[in-house]
Design a protein around this motif. Structure first.
Motif, PDB file in Angstrom:
ATOM      1  N   GLU A 215       0.825  -1.203   0.000  1.00 19.23           N
ATOM      2  CA  GLU A 215       0.000   0.000   0.000  1.00 19.23           C
ATOM      3  C   GLU A 215       0.864   1.259   0.000  1.00 19.23           C
ATOM      4  O   GLU A 215       0.571   2.232  -0.708  1.00 19.23           O
ATOM      5  CB  GLU A 215      -0.932   0.001   1.212  1.00 19.23           C
ATOM      6  CG  GLU A 215      -2.061  -1.015   1.156  1.00 19.23           C
ATOM      7  CD  GLU A 215      -1.625  -2.417   1.544  1.00 19.23           C
ATOM      8  OE1 GLU A 215      -0.460  -2.566   1.965  1.00 19.23           O
ATOM      9  OE2 GLU A 215      -2.441  -3.348   1.420  1.00 19.23           O
ATOM     10  N   ILE A 216       1.953   1.233   0.773  1.00 18.69           N
ATOM     11  CA  ILE A 216       2.847   2.389   0.835  1.00 18.69           C
ATOM     12  C   ILE A 216       3.553   2.588  -0.501  1.00 18.69           C
ATOM     13  O   ILE A 216       3.668   3.719  -0.996  1.00 18.69           O
ATOM     14  CB  ILE A 216       3.883   2.217   1.968  1.00 18.69           C
ATOM     15  CG1 ILE A 216       3.189   2.325   3.326  1.00 18.69           C
ATOM     16  CG2 ILE A 216       4.984   3.270   1.861  1.00 18.69           C
ATOM     17  CD1 ILE A 216       4.082   1.992   4.494  1.00 18.69           C
ATOM     18  N   PHE A 217       4.012   1.509  -1.117  1.00 22.48           N
ATOM     19  CA  PHE A 217       4.700   1.618  -2.401  1.00 22.48           C
ATOM     20  C   PHE A 217       3.748   2.120  -3.487  1.00 22.48           C
ATOM     21  O   PHE A 217       4.146   2.954  -4.319  1.00 22.48           O
ATOM     22  CB  PHE A 217       5.295   0.263  -2.809  1.00 22.48           C
ATOM     23  CG  PHE A 217       6.724   0.091  -2.395  1.00 22.48           C
ATOM     24  CD1 PHE A 217       7.759   0.123  -3.309  1.00 22.48           C
ATOM     25  CD2 PHE A 217       7.036  -0.089  -1.055  1.00 22.48           C
ATOM     26  CE1 PHE A 217       9.078  -0.017  -2.915  1.00 22.48           C
ATOM     27  CE2 PHE A 217       8.351  -0.229  -0.647  1.00 22.48           C
ATOM     28  CZ  PHE A 217       9.379  -0.197  -1.580  1.00 22.48           C
ATOM     29  N   TYR A 218       2.513   1.626  -3.478  1.00 19.43           N
ATOM     30  CA  TYR A 218       1.570   2.076  -4.507  1.00 19.43           C
ATOM     31  C   TYR A 218       1.272   3.566  -4.347  1.00 19.43           C
ATOM     32  O   TYR A 218       1.305   4.325  -5.327  1.00 19.43           O
ATOM     33  CB  TYR A 218       0.269   1.273  -4.437  1.00 19.43           C
ATOM     34  CG  TYR A 218      -0.666   1.602  -5.586  1.00 19.43           C
ATOM     35  CD1 TYR A 218      -0.480   1.034  -6.838  1.00 19.43           C
ATOM     36  CD2 TYR A 218      -1.717   2.506  -5.421  1.00 19.43           C
ATOM     37  CE1 TYR A 218      -1.312   1.348  -7.903  1.00 19.43           C
ATOM     38  CE2 TYR A 218      -2.561   2.822  -6.476  1.00 19.43           C
ATOM     39  CZ  TYR A 218      -2.348   2.245  -7.717  1.00 19.43           C
ATOM     40  OH  TYR A 218      -3.177   2.566  -8.777  1.00 19.43           O
ATOM     41  N   CYS A 219       0.986   3.971  -3.126  1.00 22.60           N
ATOM     42  CA  CYS A 219       0.688   5.390  -2.893  1.00 22.60           C
ATOM     43  C   CYS A 219       1.935   6.256  -3.049  1.00 22.60           C
ATOM     44  O   CYS A 219       1.854   7.370  -3.575  1.00 22.60           O
ATOM     45  CB  CYS A 219       0.106   5.579  -1.490  1.00 22.60           C
ATOM     46  SG  CYS A 219      -1.591   5.028  -1.323  1.00 22.60           S
ATOM     47  N   GLY A 220       3.083   5.742  -2.610  1.00 21.69           N
ATOM     48  CA  GLY A 220       4.305   6.536  -2.672  1.00 21.69           C
ATOM     49  C   GLY A 220       4.823   6.727  -4.081  1.00 21.69           C
ATOM     50  O   GLY A 220       5.152   7.846  -4.492  1.00 21.69           O
ATOM     51  N   ILE A 221       4.885   5.634  -4.830  1.00 19.60           N
ATOM     52  CA  ILE A 221       5.449   5.698  -6.183  1.00 19.60           C
ATOM     53  C   ILE A 221       4.408   6.154  -7.197  1.00 19.60           C
ATOM     54  O   ILE A 221       4.638   7.087  -7.975  1.00 19.60           O
ATOM     55  CB  ILE A 221       6.041   4.336  -6.583  1.00 19.60           C
ATOM     56  CG1 ILE A 221       7.245   3.993  -5.681  1.00 19.60           C
ATOM     57  CG2 ILE A 221       6.477   4.353  -8.049  1.00 19.60           C
ATOM     58  CD1 ILE A 221       7.821   2.630  -5.905  1.00 19.60           C
ATOM     59  N   MET A 222       3.239   5.517  -7.192  1.00 20.12           N
ATOM     60  CA  MET A 222       2.236   5.808  -8.205  1.00 20.12           C
ATOM     61  C   MET A 222       1.469   7.099  -7.905  1.00 20.12           C
ATOM     62  O   MET A 222       1.390   7.994  -8.739  1.00 20.12           O
ATOM     63  CB  MET A 222       1.253   4.635  -8.321  1.00 20.12           C
ATOM     64  CG  MET A 222       1.884   3.349  -8.813  1.00 20.12           C
ATOM     65  SD  MET A 222       2.581   3.495 -10.485  1.00 20.12           S
ATOM     66  CE  MET A 222       1.088   3.771 -11.440  1.00 20.12           C
TER      67      MET A 222
END
Length: 284
Positions: A215-222
């Motif tokens: 969830e953090i990677f999706y929100c952070g990167i995307m």
């Protein structure tokens, strides 16, 4: 960049943001909202920093030597920090659809701010649209517990801050077209402030953050790194009002994602409320 390309980029940003609402809601099982915010903005900063260094290295010095540009960039970052964390905190209780549609109230709020602060002309249709949005908000937030209603109130407040955020982006980009540096400054401010609050209130740890890595990677990167940067780049070409309308499509994408992924169903009153808000947004 043509207006059509700018609008397509804004639509892509709204799709990413809409689906990111689900990640935001599902990413707080083991961490608090401020921990989630500093984690995602740190990743967003890491995504944009190489672009800023490669394409706009000289612009960095220009911004920091120009007090007016620096003040706008810092103010935008502070407003972004408040808006993002109000929204993130509210998602502890509010449904994804409520969060997305109430946040899109920034569209009529942009019109109101433009009228009363910047003395821009507002057509009579906008006032009808605002009435639609108010009635839709009532339907969307009524018939709920007081706790959830308070949470939805925070979402409305976050919409006010996001409205100022959109306006300040437009002001900055018309004065100095440096989207990557501008994004870096914003993400860095949100990261630092969210980290300070999280350390004082939430006691974050790497082990708990790791449990929410997807969830953090999706929100952070995307969402943060790509979508917000797309917004800044595209808004440099697009007009603020059409840009706000296209970006508000995130509410539709979010409601669909919340239904498909999280099984969050809306009753007839809430569906009607969503419809009134969306019609009001389009009318603006």
């Amino acid at each position: 960049m043509t207006y059509n390309k700018a609008n397509i980029l804004l639509l892509l940003a709204s799709l990413i943001w809409g689906t990111a609402f689900v990640s935001q809601a599902m990413g707080m099982d083991h961490i608090g909202p401020f921990t989630f915010s500093f984690s995602r903005t740190f990743l967003g900063f890491l995504v944009v920093l190489p672009l800023a260094l490669f394409f706009e290295k000289k612009n960095f010095y220009v911004i920091f030597q120009n007090k007016s540009l620096l003040l706008i960039a810092i103010l935008t970052g502070l407003i972004f920090f408040v808006g993002m964390n109000l929204q993130q905190y509210a998602l502890l209780k509010s449904k994804v659809a409520n969060a997305s549609f109430l946040t899109t109230l920034y569209v009529p709020i942009v019109a109101i701010i433009s009228r009363f602060i910047f003395k821009s002309k507002i057509y009579w249709m906008v006032w009808i649209a605002i009435i639609f949005c108010i009635y839709g908000s009532y339907l969307l937030t009524s018939n709920q517990t007081l706790e959830i209603q308070k949470s939805d109130g925070l979402l409305f407040l976050s919409g006010v801050f996001f409205a100022f955020h959109i306006i300040l982006i437009d002001v900055f980009m018309k004065r100095f077209a440096s989207p990557f540096n501008f994004a870096c400054i914003q993400y860095l401010i949100v990261f630092i402030l969210s980290l300070v609050v999280a350390l004082n209130l939430e006691n974050p740890s790497f082990s708990t953050i790791r449990l929410e890595w997807f969830e953090i990677f999706y929100c952070g990167i995307m969402s943060t790194g790509i979508a917000y940067t797309i917004q800044i780049v595209a808004q440099g070409k697009a007009n603020p009002a059409p840009a706000a309308i296209i970006l508000s499509m995130e509410s539709v994408f979010a409601a669909l994602a919340g239904w498909i992924i999280m099984g969050q169903f809306l009753d007839n009153y809430k569906l009607l409320g969503c419809m009134f808000i969306f019609i009001g947004v389009v009318l603006v």
